[in-house]
Design a protein around this motif. Structure first.
Motif, PDB file in Angstrom:
ATOM      1  N   ARG A 290     -23.790  -5.962  -4.429  1.00 30.78           N
ATOM      2  CA  ARG A 290     -23.952  -5.314  -3.330  1.00 30.78           C
ATOM      3  C   ARG A 290     -24.882  -6.083  -2.472  1.00 30.78           C
ATOM      4  O   ARG A 290     -26.084  -6.604  -2.799  1.00 30.78           O
ATOM      5  N   TYR A 291     -24.427  -6.578  -1.027  1.00 28.72           N
ATOM      6  CA  TYR A 291     -25.381  -7.071  -0.095  1.00 28.72           C
ATOM      7  C   TYR A 291     -25.782  -6.289   1.051  1.00 28.72           C
ATOM      8  O   TYR A 291     -25.208  -4.984   0.993  1.00 28.72           O
ATOM      9  N   GLU A 292     -26.141  -6.645   2.243  1.00 31.00           N
ATOM     10  CA  GLU A 292     -26.792  -6.131   3.196  1.00 31.00           C
ATOM     11  C   GLU A 292     -25.718  -5.236   3.877  1.00 31.00           C
ATOM     12  O   GLU A 292     -25.718  -3.887   4.125  1.00 31.00           O
ATOM     13  N   ASP A 293     -24.458  -6.154   4.414  1.00 28.41           N
ATOM     14  CA  ASP A 293     -23.408  -5.359   5.182  1.00 28.41           C
ATOM     15  C   ASP A 293     -22.083  -5.524   4.502  1.00 28.41           C
ATOM     16  O   ASP A 293     -21.172  -4.950   4.764  1.00 28.41           O
ATOM     17  N   HIS A 294     -22.053  -6.418   3.271  1.00 28.54           N
ATOM     18  CA  HIS A 294     -20.773  -6.557   2.525  1.00 28.54           C
ATOM     19  C   HIS A 294     -21.040  -6.547   1.148  1.00 28.54           C
ATOM     20  O   HIS A 294     -22.018  -6.862   0.681  1.00 28.54           O
ATOM     21  N   ALA A 295     -20.081  -5.891   0.457  1.00 28.97           N
ATOM     22  CA  ALA A 295     -20.161  -5.880  -1.095  1.00 28.97           C
ATOM     23  C   ALA A 295     -18.991  -7.082  -1.475  1.00 28.97           C
ATOM     24  O   ALA A 295     -17.946  -7.023  -1.027  1.00 28.97           O
ATOM     25  N   LEU A 296     -19.424  -7.745  -2.726  1.00 28.41           N
ATOM     26  CA  LEU A 296     -18.546  -8.872  -3.118  1.00 28.41           C
ATOM     27  C   LEU A 296     -17.993  -8.146  -4.125  1.00 28.41           C
ATOM     28  O   LEU A 296     -18.490  -7.625  -5.272  1.00 28.41           O
ATOM     29  N   LEU A 297     -16.535  -7.628  -4.238  1.00 31.78           N
ATOM     30  CA  LEU A 297     -15.884  -6.887  -5.310  1.00 31.78           C
ATOM     31  C   LEU A 297     -14.979  -7.900  -6.113  1.00 31.78           C
ATOM     32  O   LEU A 297     -14.218  -8.554  -5.473  1.00 31.78           O
ATOM     33  N   THR A 298     -15.319  -7.876  -7.334  1.00 37.42           N
ATOM     34  CA  THR A 298     -14.270  -8.544  -8.306  1.00 37.42           C
ATOM     35  C   THR A 298     -13.144  -7.787  -8.789  1.00 37.42           C
ATOM     36  O   THR A 298     -13.498  -6.615  -9.469  1.00 37.42           O
ATOM     37  N   PHE A 299     -12.088  -8.287  -8.844  1.00 32.28           N
ATOM     38  CA  PHE A 299     -10.980  -7.504  -9.580  1.00 32.28           C
ATOM     39  C   PHE A 299     -10.150  -8.620 -10.466  1.00 32.28           C
ATOM     40  O   PHE A 299     -10.031  -9.727 -10.453  1.00 32.28           O
ATOM     41  N   GLN A 300      -9.755  -7.855 -11.403  1.00 33.87           N
ATOM     42  CA  GLN A 300      -9.018  -8.587 -12.447  1.00 33.87           C
ATOM     43  C   GLN A 300      -7.776  -8.225 -12.326  1.00 33.87           C
ATOM     44  O   GLN A 300      -7.268  -7.062 -12.086  1.00 33.87           O
ATOM     45  N   ALA A 301      -6.950  -9.053 -12.428  1.00 30.42           N
ATOM     46  CA  ALA A 301      -5.378  -9.379 -12.164  1.00 30.42           C
ATOM     47  C   ALA A 301      -4.558  -8.657 -13.309  1.00 30.42           C
ATOM     48  O   ALA A 301      -4.914  -9.156 -14.526  1.00 30.42           O
ATOM     49  N   THR A 302      -3.790  -7.522 -13.263  1.00 30.19           N
ATOM     50  CA  THR A 302      -3.119  -7.231 -14.233  1.00 30.19           C
ATOM     51  C   THR A 302      -1.632  -7.913 -14.178  1.00 30.19           C
ATOM     52  O   THR A 302      -1.085  -8.149 -15.234  1.00 30.19           O
ATOM     53  N   LYS A 303      -1.097  -7.999 -12.970  1.00 28.77           N
ATOM     54  CA  LYS A 303      -0.157  -8.910 -12.675  1.00 28.77           C
ATOM     55  C   LYS A 303      -0.260  -9.822 -11.626  1.00 28.77           C
ATOM     56  O   LYS A 303      -0.549  -9.146 -10.582  1.00 28.77           O
ATOM     57  N   VAL A 304       0.380 -10.928 -11.813  1.00 27.55           N
ATOM     58  CA  VAL A 304       0.509 -11.793 -10.194  1.00 27.55           C
ATOM     59  C   VAL A 304       2.011 -12.208 -10.286  1.00 27.55           C
ATOM     60  O   VAL A 304       2.695 -12.681 -11.015  1.00 27.55           O
ATOM     61  N   PHE A 305       2.516 -11.981  -8.771  1.00 35.25           N
ATOM     62  CA  PHE A 305       3.860 -12.053  -8.602  1.00 35.25           C
ATOM     63  C   PHE A 305       4.050 -13.130  -7.570  1.00 35.25           C
ATOM     64  O   PHE A 305       3.411 -13.108  -6.601  1.00 35.25           O
ATOM     65  N   VAL A 306       4.971 -13.963  -7.805  1.00 38.03           N
ATOM     66  CA  VAL A 306       5.315 -14.905  -6.602  1.00 38.03           C
ATOM     67  C   VAL A 306       6.721 -15.201  -6.279  1.00 38.03           C
ATOM     68  O   VAL A 306       7.514 -14.707  -7.209  1.00 38.03           O
ATOM     69  N   ASP A 307       7.039 -15.323  -4.914  1.00 38.93           N
ATOM     70  CA  ASP A 307       8.388 -15.823  -4.709  1.00 38.93           C
ATOM     71  C   ASP A 307       8.572 -17.078  -5.043  1.00 38.93           C
ATOM     72  O   ASP A 307       8.052 -18.295  -4.502  1.00 38.93           O
ATOM     73  N   GLU A 308       9.466 -17.085  -6.101  1.00 41.56           N
ATOM     74  CA  GLU A 308       9.857 -18.487  -6.917  1.00 41.56           C
ATOM     75  C   GLU A 308      10.441 -19.804  -5.967  1.00 41.56           C
ATOM     76  O   GLU A 308      10.400 -20.698  -6.184  1.00 41.56           O
ATOM     77  N   SER A 309      10.921 -19.102  -4.742  1.00 41.46           N
ATOM     78  CA  SER A 309      11.756 -20.214  -3.990  1.00 41.46           C
ATOM     79  C   SER A 309      10.457 -20.745  -2.945  1.00 41.46           C
ATOM     80  O   SER A 309      11.027 -21.919  -2.595  1.00 41.46           O
ATOM     81  N   ILE A 310       9.370 -20.295  -3.125  1.00 39.95           N
ATOM     82  CA  ILE A 310       8.299 -21.166  -2.495  1.00 39.95           C
ATOM     83  C   ILE A 310       7.042 -21.422  -3.179  1.00 39.95           C
ATOM     84  O   ILE A 310       6.242 -22.360  -2.684  1.00 39.95           O
ATOM     85  N   PHE A 311       6.833 -20.865  -4.317  1.00 35.60           N
ATOM     86  CA  PHE A 311       5.894 -21.199  -5.067  1.00 35.60           C
ATOM     87  C   PHE A 311       6.449 -21.585  -6.323  1.00 35.60           C
ATOM     88  O   PHE A 311       7.118 -20.950  -7.179  1.00 35.60           O
TER      89      PHE A 311
END
Ligand SMILES: Cc1cc2nc3c(=O)[nH]c(=O)nc-3n(C[C@H](O)[C@H](O)[C@H](O)COP(=O)(O)O)c2cc1C
Length: 182
Positions: free
Chosen positions: A131-152
């Motif tokens: 927590r900072y003065e005006d913003h909070a840095l939230l960390t997230f853990q990915a459970t799944k990551v999906f990409v469009d395989e035609s461009i990644f």
């Protein structure tokens, strides 16, 4: 050089930055989206990323309630939609995602929907908060990551993914050229 330490635009010295839409859900099941440019990868395995969110965002409230979100990477083709989602709060416009013309898709295993047609999205659970003065840095853990395989393709996005960059305010960038160093 001039001193901009106390300028309200000081963070813009670290732009342009890629644009994403963080989708969240409330404890009552209401879905909302928030455009973000202040996000970054933090750890590879497990994949953890961080988003800096103002306490004023409805999204901050929803993420704290449900502890879940999807991060949706935005291409230039979705500039208007993402700018709208980042310009009005779900507090005033509860259905802003559909008003923006963004179509949501639901997966079977994850409560929070993602945006149809994005180059990539990350289903994720809240891990930590700094927590900072005006913003909070939230960390997230990915459970799944999906990409469009035609461009990644295996290692990175193809140039045609054309990920949208935010310069500041209503100014964006797109259409950059890739170079390979030998
Ligand atoms: C391109 C762009 C990037 C933004 N990046 C962030 C960000 O990283 N963190 C943040 O708290 N707000 C950011 N905003 C502002 C929020 O998207 C905006 O305040 C939004 O209306 C909040 O919606 P909500 O109250 O429904 O959550 C950004 C806005 C735009 C247009």
């Amino acid at each position: 050089m001039i001193d901009v330490t106390n300028s309200k635009y000081v963070a813009r010295v670290m732009h342009p930055r890629p644009v994403a839409v963080l989708i969240s859900i409330s404890s009552k099941g209401l879905v909302n989206g928030c455009t973000v440019a202040w996000f970054t990868p933090v750890n590879v395995s497990p994949f953890i990323y961080a988003v800096s969110l103002s306490y004023r965002r409805l999204t901050y409230k929803y993420v704290k309630e449900s502890q879940q979100a999807t991060l949706n990477i935005i291409p230039y083709a979705m500039l208007k939609e993402a700018h709208y989602v980042g310009s009005v709060s779900g507090e005033e416009v509860p259905d802003k995602l559909s008003k923006a013309g963004l179509e949501l898709e639901y997966s079977e295993e994850f409560k929070v929907p993602h945006i149809k047609g994005v180059p990539a999205y990350v289903e994720s659970v809240l891990k930590d908060e700094l927590r900072y003065e005006d913003h909070a840095l939230l960390t997230f853990q990915a459970t799944k990551v999906f990409v469009d395989e035609s461009i990644f393709k295996e290692r990175f996005y193809d140039e045609k993914a054309n990920i949208l960059l935010h310069v500041g305010g209503d100014i964006y960038a797109y259409g950059y050229k890739y170079v390979t160093i030998h």
